[in-house]
Design a protein around this motif. Structure first.
Motif, PDB file in Angstrom:
ATOM      1  N   GLN A  75      35.414  28.678  35.314  1.00  0.00           N
ATOM      2  CA  GLN A  75      35.510  29.511  36.505  1.00  0.00           C
ATOM      3  C   GLN A  75      34.157  29.735  37.159  1.00  0.00           C
ATOM      4  O   GLN A  75      34.072  29.966  38.362  1.00  0.00           O
ATOM      5  CB  GLN A  75      36.148  30.865  36.145  1.00  0.00           C
ATOM      6  CG  GLN A  75      37.628  30.766  35.804  1.00  0.00           C
ATOM      7  CD  GLN A  75      38.210  32.117  35.468  1.00  0.00           C
ATOM      8  OE1 GLN A  75      38.532  32.402  34.341  1.00  0.00           O
ATOM      9  NE2 GLN A  75      38.337  32.968  36.458  1.00  0.00           N
ATOM     10  N   HIS A 128      53.227  37.824  40.024  1.00  0.00           N
ATOM     11  CA  HIS A 128      52.791  36.448  40.255  1.00  0.00           C
ATOM     12  C   HIS A 128      54.003  35.534  40.474  1.00  0.00           C
ATOM     13  O   HIS A 128      53.997  34.686  41.380  1.00  0.00           O
ATOM     14  CB  HIS A 128      51.966  35.962  39.062  1.00  0.00           C
ATOM     15  CG  HIS A 128      51.304  34.648  39.291  1.00  0.00           C
ATOM     16  ND1 HIS A 128      50.129  34.507  39.988  1.00  0.00           N
ATOM     17  CD2 HIS A 128      51.666  33.385  38.905  1.00  0.00           C
ATOM     18  CE1 HIS A 128      49.784  33.233  40.023  1.00  0.00           C
ATOM     19  NE2 HIS A 128      50.695  32.528  39.368  1.00  0.00           N
ATOM     20  N   SER A 178      42.340  33.737  35.700  1.00  0.00           N
ATOM     21  CA  SER A 178      41.984  33.814  37.119  1.00  0.00           C
ATOM     22  C   SER A 178      43.075  34.476  37.953  1.00  0.00           C
ATOM     23  O   SER A 178      42.896  34.663  39.155  1.00  0.00           O
ATOM     24  CB  SER A 178      41.705  32.407  37.663  1.00  0.00           C
ATOM     25  OG  SER A 178      42.889  31.614  37.651  1.00  0.00           O
ATOM     26  N   ARG A 179      44.201  34.837  37.339  1.00  0.00           N
ATOM     27  CA  ARG A 179      45.278  35.485  38.098  1.00  0.00           C
ATOM     28  C   ARG A 179      44.869  36.880  38.560  1.00  0.00           C
ATOM     29  O   ARG A 179      44.228  37.627  37.823  1.00  0.00           O
ATOM     30  CB  ARG A 179      46.531  35.610  37.230  1.00  0.00           C
ATOM     31  CG  ARG A 179      47.252  34.295  36.981  1.00  0.00           C
ATOM     32  CD  ARG A 179      48.528  34.548  36.200  1.00  0.00           C
ATOM     33  NE  ARG A 179      49.283  33.331  35.959  1.00  0.00           N
ATOM     34  CZ  ARG A 179      50.437  33.280  35.313  1.00  0.00           C
ATOM     35  NH1 ARG A 179      50.970  34.412  34.852  1.00  0.00           N
ATOM     36  NH2 ARG A 179      51.057  32.144  35.144  1.00  0.00           N
ATOM     37  N   ARG A 180      45.255  37.197  39.765  1.00  0.00           N
ATOM     38  CA  ARG A 180      44.976  38.526  40.300  1.00  0.00           C
ATOM     39  C   ARG A 180      46.014  39.558  39.854  1.00  0.00           C
ATOM     40  O   ARG A 180      45.706  40.742  39.740  1.00  0.00           O
ATOM     41  CB  ARG A 180      44.959  38.491  41.833  1.00  0.00           C
ATOM     42  CG  ARG A 180      43.810  37.697  42.442  1.00  0.00           C
ATOM     43  CD  ARG A 180      43.867  37.780  43.952  1.00  0.00           C
ATOM     44  NE  ARG A 180      42.820  36.994  44.579  1.00  0.00           N
ATOM     45  CZ  ARG A 180      41.596  37.429  44.846  1.00  0.00           C
ATOM     46  NH1 ARG A 180      41.276  38.679  44.518  1.00  0.00           N
ATOM     47  NH2 ARG A 180      40.708  36.649  45.417  1.00  0.00           N
ATOM     48  N   ILE A 197      39.425  26.419  44.529  1.00  0.00           N
ATOM     49  CA  ILE A 197      40.760  26.403  45.133  1.00  0.00           C
ATOM     50  C   ILE A 197      41.035  25.047  45.773  1.00  0.00           C
ATOM     51  O   ILE A 197      42.102  24.447  45.572  1.00  0.00           O
ATOM     52  CB  ILE A 197      40.877  27.538  46.168  1.00  0.00           C
ATOM     53  CG1 ILE A 197      40.936  28.890  45.448  1.00  0.00           C
ATOM     54  CG2 ILE A 197      42.114  27.348  47.044  1.00  0.00           C
ATOM     55  CD1 ILE A 197      40.958  30.074  46.384  1.00  0.00           C
ATOM     56  N   GLU A 251      49.281  25.823  38.350  1.00  0.00           N
ATOM     57  CA  GLU A 251      49.458  26.785  37.263  1.00  0.00           C
ATOM     58  C   GLU A 251      48.886  26.238  35.953  1.00  0.00           C
ATOM     59  O   GLU A 251      48.344  26.989  35.139  1.00  0.00           O
ATOM     60  CB  GLU A 251      50.946  27.116  37.081  1.00  0.00           C
ATOM     61  CG  GLU A 251      51.538  27.981  38.172  1.00  0.00           C
ATOM     62  CD  GLU A 251      50.892  29.347  38.225  1.00  0.00           C
ATOM     63  OE1 GLU A 251      50.658  29.954  37.158  1.00  0.00           O
ATOM     64  OE2 GLU A 251      50.605  29.819  39.345  1.00  0.00           O
ATOM     65  N   CYS A 253      44.629  25.742  36.673  1.00  0.00           N
ATOM     66  CA  CYS A 253      43.826  26.953  36.862  1.00  0.00           C
ATOM     67  C   CYS A 253      43.762  27.757  35.565  1.00  0.00           C
ATOM     68  O   CYS A 253      44.712  27.774  34.772  1.00  0.00           O
ATOM     69  CB  CYS A 253      44.416  27.821  37.971  1.00  0.00           C
ATOM     70  SG  CYS A 253      44.358  27.056  39.609  1.00  0.00           S
ATOM     71  N   THR A 302      46.512  34.717  45.161  1.00  0.00           N
ATOM     72  CA  THR A 302      46.888  35.014  43.767  1.00  0.00           C
ATOM     73  C   THR A 302      45.816  34.671  42.736  1.00  0.00           C
ATOM     74  O   THR A 302      45.985  35.003  41.567  1.00  0.00           O
ATOM     75  CB  THR A 302      48.174  34.255  43.386  1.00  0.00           C
ATOM     76  OG1 THR A 302      47.938  32.842  43.477  1.00  0.00           O
ATOM     77  CG2 THR A 302      49.318  34.647  44.309  1.00  0.00           C
ATOM     78  N   ARG A 303      44.732  34.022  43.134  1.00  0.00           N
ATOM     79  CA  ARG A 303      43.726  33.586  42.169  1.00  0.00           C
ATOM     80  C   ARG A 303      42.358  34.151  42.509  1.00  0.00           C
ATOM     81  O   ARG A 303      41.966  34.218  43.671  1.00  0.00           O
ATOM     82  CB  ARG A 303      43.632  32.048  42.140  1.00  0.00           C
ATOM     83  CG  ARG A 303      44.899  31.369  41.672  1.00  0.00           C
ATOM     84  CD  ARG A 303      45.070  31.499  40.172  1.00  0.00           C
ATOM     85  NE  ARG A 303      46.326  30.904  39.708  1.00  0.00           N
ATOM     86  CZ  ARG A 303      46.662  30.769  38.440  1.00  0.00           C
ATOM     87  NH1 ARG A 303      45.822  31.178  37.500  1.00  0.00           N
ATOM     88  NH2 ARG A 303      47.816  30.248  38.080  1.00  0.00           N
ATOM     89  N   LYS A 304      41.636  34.535  41.462  1.00  0.00           N
ATOM     90  CA  LYS A 304      40.261  35.023  41.612  1.00  0.00           C
ATOM     91  C   LYS A 304      39.310  33.843  41.441  1.00  0.00           C
ATOM     92  O   LYS A 304      38.613  33.707  40.447  1.00  0.00           O
ATOM     93  CB  LYS A 304      39.976  36.117  40.583  1.00  0.00           C
ATOM     94  CG  LYS A 304      40.812  37.366  40.761  1.00  0.00           C
ATOM     95  CD  LYS A 304      40.481  38.415  39.726  1.00  0.00           C
ATOM     96  CE  LYS A 304      40.962  38.007  38.343  1.00  0.00           C
ATOM     97  NZ  LYS A 304      40.765  39.073  37.330  1.00  0.00           N
ATOM     98  N   LEU A 359      47.063  30.126  46.550  1.00  0.00           N
ATOM     99  CA  LEU A 359      45.914  30.213  45.641  1.00  0.00           C
ATOM    100  C   LEU A 359      44.927  31.278  46.098  1.00  0.00           C
ATOM    101  O   LEU A 359      44.352  32.001  45.269  1.00  0.00           O
ATOM    102  CB  LEU A 359      45.222  28.853  45.558  1.00  0.00           C
ATOM    103  CG  LEU A 359      45.984  27.747  44.823  1.00  0.00           C
ATOM    104  CD1 LEU A 359      45.250  26.428  44.912  1.00  0.00           C
ATOM    105  CD2 LEU A 359      46.217  28.128  43.370  1.00  0.00           C
TER     106      LEU A 359
END
Length: 455
Positions: A163, A45, A37-39, A97, A30, A33, A89-91, A86
């Protein structure tokens, strides 16, 4: 009471290290990252974080037998659920990752081997009551927050990547090798083989051994990171020095060329005037007017009040004239006197070169326009270069992304402008719309001395 007993069983039972391990892993990723980048939103989340913890503990409960050496599977299982979390939940792409998960893996293992064995000594005076459980929860909550703070202060500045930035393959390879090495060496079967069968009950020796192996792995990764950063810094310094030397030499040549052109134009105008007085025919007058018009193009030297700025603007205006580009300038060069001449030439030269290259691609000559402005706003010197562009330009870390194959070398001009601005405590700001590209250079003005001190 049932819920309290369940929580107490988890934090005081065999699952205690796994909960803390996964908490540290989740907190680490957390922090590392990028927030963007959170989806999903914060609520969803957070819910997925809780589901990840619950699912991992359930998997450990059914797959791991705490009575034998299969407990070596606990860390890989936590890592597997971290990777799954990851991905969901992450883009981010797979390399990012894996990279952040590997740092979380080692950070959590080091924290687990350090603090979990200390719980008995720290909480020795507590009992199996609710107050004791509350103190246990407080103990792990503070430790988890402390791990997050240490990651934020010590690890984040060194390891976070953009990113869109590519992570070097050799760095990923070393991370994978260290993870495999630690997983193998930290296996209890290997530990018992190294320490001997008589050390099965010597938990302190096992903890120290696993801590040392984890610390060595982290040290190797940090050493690789420092070496790569040092190499990259040395390359950038060498490149900036080379660019500075080239700009210095180009400035000298430009100054000589502009002075020569001005002298020739001045002499040529007087020669044309003499010819006009000798010959009064209409055709000769017409030809002389055309010659004079052509000469005026080269005699239109910029006069802003700053010699270095006049040179670079005049040079670029000649290039614009040859490419049918209209360059306008509203500048008070006196504001630039505190800038080094080479730095000034570097900033304006690179900015105008980029603008000329951009508008030269436009088919509509009416859009081949470049606007240059130099002014002050409060305590800031503002340098703005605007031009038309073909569509909106994508930005990466505040600089335009490139479609060229040589992504490493392309964009050196803008990086050089930013580096020069930062030398004076400033920065650059880029704005791009569908048709307009704007580069803004902001530099703090030096503090002026009072009149009494100046005198």
């Amino acid at each position: 009471m049932i819920l309290l007993e369940l929580i107490q069983q988890f934090f005081n039972g065999p699952n205690k290290p796994n909960i803390f391990r996964l908490l540290c892993e989740l907190v680490t990723v957390e922090v590392l990252c990028h927030p963007h980048s959170r989806r999903y939103g914060t609520a969803l989340h957070g819910l997925l974080l809780l589901l990840t913890m619950a699912a991992s503990q359930a998997a450990i409960y059914f797959l791991v037998d705490s009575d034998n050496a299969s407990t070596a599977l606990e860390a890989p299982i936590c890592l597997a659920f971290l990777l799954l979390h990851l991905v969901l939940t992450r883009k981010m792409d797979g390399t990012h990752i894996f990279y952040y998960a590997s740092w979380a893996y080692f950070t959590a293992e080091l924290a687990t081997q350090t603090f979990v064995p200390l719980q008995t000594q720290v909480l020795r005076l507590t009992s199996e009551t609710v107050p004791g459980l509350c103190l246990t929860l407080l103990y792990y909550a503070l430790l988890t927050a402390g791990v997050g703070y240490c990651v934020y202060r010590l690890l984040l500045p060194a390891v976070r990547y953009s990113q869109t930035a590519a992570i070097p393959k050799r760095r990923l390879a070393l991370h994978g090798l260290m993870m495999i090495l630690f997983t193998v060496l930290a296996n209890y079967q290997v530990i018992f083989w190294l320490l001997g069968e008589n050390n099965r009950l010597n938990s302190n020796m096992i903890t120290v051994y696993r801590w040392v192996v984890c610390a060595v792995c982290i040290f190797v990764l940090l050493l690789q990171n420092s070496l790569e950063t040092l190499q990259r810094t040395e390359m950038e310094l060498a490149l900036n020095r080379q660019l500075w030397l080239l700009q210095k030499e180009q400035y000298k040549l430009s100054q000589e060329n502009i002075d020569l052109i001005n002298r020739k134009c001045h002499d040529l105008k007087h020669q044309m005037e003499a010819i006009r007085q000798l010959k009064d025919e209409v055709e000769i007058d017409r030809q002389l007017e055309e010659m004079e018009h052509a000469v005026l193009i080269y005699d239109s030297a910029m006069k802003t009040g700053n010699r270095a700025l006049d040179i670079v603007l005049t040079e670029k205006s000649l290039q614009c004239e040859g490419r049918h580009i209209n360059m306008t300038c509203m500048a008070d060069g006196s504001y630039l006197d505190f800038l080094d001449k080479i730095d000034l030439y570097t900033m304006f030269g690179n900015a105008l070169d980029n603008a000329i290259e951009a508008v030269s691609k436009l088919e509509d000559r009416a859009q081949r326009v470049i606007q240059v402005a130099v002014y002050t706003e409060r305590d800031l010197l503002m340098i703005r270069v605007r031009n038309y562009s073909q569509g909106k330009v994508a930005l990466v870390d505040g600089l335009p992304a490139t479609s060229k194959e040589d992504k490493q070398d392309h964009g050196i001009g803008l990086r050089s402008i930013r580096s020069t601005a930062e030398k004076y405590g400033g920065d650059i700001a880029i704005q791009s719309t569908e048709h307009i590209f704007s580069l803004q250079i902001l530099i703090p003005l030096p503090q002026r001395q009072p009149l009494e001190e100046a005198e």
